[in-house]
Design an enzyme around this catalytic site. Structure first.
Site, PDB file in Angstrom:
ATOM      1  N   PRO A 124     -88.287 -49.716 -27.363  1.00 29.33           N
ATOM      2  CA  PRO A 124     -89.480 -48.873 -27.553  1.00 29.33           C
ATOM      3  C   PRO A 124     -90.483 -49.032 -26.407  1.00 29.33           C
ATOM      4  O   PRO A 124     -91.369 -48.202 -26.250  1.00 29.33           O
ATOM      5  CB  PRO A 124     -90.089 -49.394 -28.855  1.00 29.33           C
ATOM      6  CG  PRO A 124     -89.000 -50.131 -29.549  1.00 29.33           C
ATOM      7  CD  PRO A 124     -88.107 -50.661 -28.471  1.00 29.33           C
ATOM      8  N   GLU A 161     -85.152 -59.773 -32.125  1.00 27.99           N
ATOM      9  CA  GLU A 161     -86.450 -59.553 -31.468  1.00 27.99           C
ATOM     10  C   GLU A 161     -86.278 -59.098 -30.021  1.00 27.99           C
ATOM     11  O   GLU A 161     -87.261 -59.007 -29.278  1.00 27.99           O
ATOM     12  CB  GLU A 161     -87.298 -60.830 -31.519  1.00 27.99           C
ATOM     13  CG  GLU A 161     -87.454 -61.443 -32.906  1.00 27.99           C
ATOM     14  CD  GLU A 161     -87.897 -60.426 -33.948  1.00 27.99           C
ATOM     15  OE1 GLU A 161     -88.872 -59.697 -33.687  1.00 27.99           O
ATOM     16  OE2 GLU A 161     -87.269 -60.372 -35.027  1.00 27.99           O
ATOM     17  N   ARG A 210     -73.253 -33.985 -22.661  1.00 32.79           N
ATOM     18  CA  ARG A 210     -73.164 -32.532 -22.820  1.00 32.79           C
ATOM     19  C   ARG A 210     -73.614 -31.782 -21.571  1.00 32.79           C
ATOM     20  O   ARG A 210     -73.391 -30.574 -21.466  1.00 32.79           O
ATOM     21  CB  ARG A 210     -73.918 -32.066 -24.059  1.00 32.79           C
ATOM     22  CG  ARG A 210     -75.398 -32.330 -24.019  1.00 32.79           C
ATOM     23  CD  ARG A 210     -76.069 -31.907 -25.308  1.00 32.79           C
ATOM     24  NE  ARG A 210     -76.120 -30.461 -25.500  1.00 32.79           N
ATOM     25  CZ  ARG A 210     -76.889 -29.627 -24.794  1.00 32.79           C
ATOM     26  NH1 ARG A 210     -77.666 -30.108 -23.856  1.00 32.79           N
ATOM     27  NH2 ARG A 210     -76.872 -28.335 -25.028  1.00 32.79           N
ATOM     28  N   ASP A 264     -79.749 -25.711 -16.880  1.00 27.77           N
ATOM     29  CA  ASP A 264     -80.848 -26.037 -15.970  1.00 27.77           C
ATOM     30  C   ASP A 264     -81.973 -25.021 -16.131  1.00 27.77           C
ATOM     31  O   ASP A 264     -82.218 -24.561 -17.219  1.00 27.77           O
ATOM     32  CB  ASP A 264     -80.354 -26.136 -14.515  1.00 27.77           C
ATOM     33  CG  ASP A 264     -79.540 -24.943 -14.109  1.00 27.77           C
ATOM     34  OD1 ASP A 264     -78.310 -25.087 -14.005  1.00 27.77           O
ATOM     35  OD2 ASP A 264     -80.125 -23.868 -13.921  1.00 27.77           O
TER      36      ASP A 264
HETATM   37  N1  4HQ Z   1     -85.006 -50.823 -30.592  1.00 24.91           N
HETATM   38  N2  4HQ Z   1     -85.730 -46.696 -28.408  1.00 24.91           N
HETATM   39  C1  4HQ Z   1     -85.489 -53.188 -31.113  1.00 24.91           C
HETATM   40  C2  4HQ Z   1     -85.614 -49.565 -30.655  1.00 24.91           C
HETATM   41  C3  4HQ Z   1     -85.443 -48.543 -29.589  1.00 24.91           C
HETATM   42  C4  4HQ Z   1     -86.166 -47.323 -29.491  1.00 24.91           C
HETATM   43  C5  4HQ Z   1     -84.037 -51.242 -29.613  1.00 24.91           C
HETATM   44  C6  4HQ Z   1     -85.310 -51.776 -31.642  1.00 24.91           C
HETATM   45  C7  4HQ Z   1     -84.225 -52.678 -29.129  1.00 24.91           C
HETATM   46  C8  4HQ Z   1     -84.495 -54.962 -29.831  1.00 24.91           C
HETATM   47  N3  4HQ Z   1     -84.614 -48.564 -28.548  1.00 24.91           N
HETATM   48  N4  4HQ Z   1     -84.385 -53.581 -30.267  1.00 24.91           N
HETATM   49  N5  4HQ Z   1     -87.111 -46.874 -30.300  1.00 24.91           N
HETATM   50  O1  4HQ Z   1     -86.342 -49.292 -31.581  1.00 24.91           O
HETATM   51  O2  4HQ Z   1     -84.789 -47.444 -27.831  1.00 24.91           O
END
Ligand code: 4HQ
Length: 258
Positions: free
Chosen positions: A88, A115, A153, A168
């Protein structure tokens, strides 16, 4: 195009990549996907891949060494492979980035659990961090699938051959116009007459107007980036001046009531 996925849960990837369009793309050799279990690169007898965080706190952190060794193993056969970590905290994923990544030959997707991963792996090995949205998943696996699907895709031959030209240019920057198929009368709701007219110019004009309308009602932020023609801008002004515009979009109405 080659995708390597580093994960602790390899089985999560079986059916999504076996079905339908991606399954066919793999069969045709247009994309190659390799699922690599990070646990196979743990050095100790019990193949430990996580540990408690320094400084205390809840949960577990993915250890650096197994991840580092799995990336080094891939890079020993292709040093140019690009490492992407799903988090995130990454750059919000969009169509523009999908297009940029589609021009690369080899991507490595690192899927975190718990984590997350030891910060030093990020510093030393990760080239790019991507987020698929502002919400928290249980791991990076589903995010990696989303990104791989969006990239795949776009590759030549994965969709029908005539699709690429449409992909595009400006077609991407507006929301899609509404689609209809048979029957003509669906529970008393009829297909717009223009779509039955056989008048191709009128149909494409109607579709462009509906795309503009829908974008204005649901995602006005997209209009700032959209390359609009003079004619588009004229139609948009008409739509924006029309008090009935917001009522004509059934789903937007429902969303706003909620
Ligand atoms: N995670 N976009 C926590 C995500 C996530 C997201 C991936 C959860 C990494 C450790 N990854 N782990 N939103 O929520 O990509």
């Amino acid at each position: 195009m080659r995708f390597d996925i580093l994960t602790l849960f390899p089985k999560m990837f079986s059916s999504p990549f076996e079905e339908s369009i991606l399954g066919r793309a793999i069969e045709k050799g247009l994309i190659q996907i390799r699922i690599i279990n990070i646990r196979d690169f743990a050095l100790d007898k019990h193949q430990v891949v996580d540990d408690t965080p320094y400084g205390g706190g809840q949960g577990m952190v993915m250890k650096g060494e197994p991840i580092a060794r799995s990336i080094e193993w891939i890079k020993s056969e292709d040093p140019s492979a690009r490492v992407i970590y799903l988090t995130p905290q990454g750059r919000p994923f969009d169509q523009e980035q999908a297009q940029a990544l589609a021009s690369r030959a080899h991507l490595i997707f690192l899927c975190g659990r718990y984590e997350g991963i030891d910060e030093r792996v990020r510093d030393l090995f990760v080239d790019e961090e991507i987020s698929i949205g502002d919400y928290v998943l249980t791991g990076g696996e589903l995010a990696a699938m989303v990104v791989i699907d969006a990239i795949s895709r776009l590759l030549p031959g994965v969709l029908g051959s005539d699709r690429s030209a449409i992909e595009d240019s400006f077609f991407n920057s507006l929301l899609e116009y509404p689609q209809y198929t048979r029957p003509y009368d669906f529970r008393g709701s009829l297909v717009p007459e223009v779509l039955l007219s056989g008048n191709h110019l009128a149909i494409s004009q109607w579709r462009q107007r509906e795309a503009l309308k829908r974008t204005w009602v649901r995602r006005p932020d997209l209009l700032a980036k959209a390359p609009l023609s003079e004619e588009d801008r004229r139609i948009l002004k008409e739509i924006q001046g029309d008090k009935s515009t917001k009522d004509c979009d059934c789903l937007a109405r429902r969303n706003n009531e909620g």
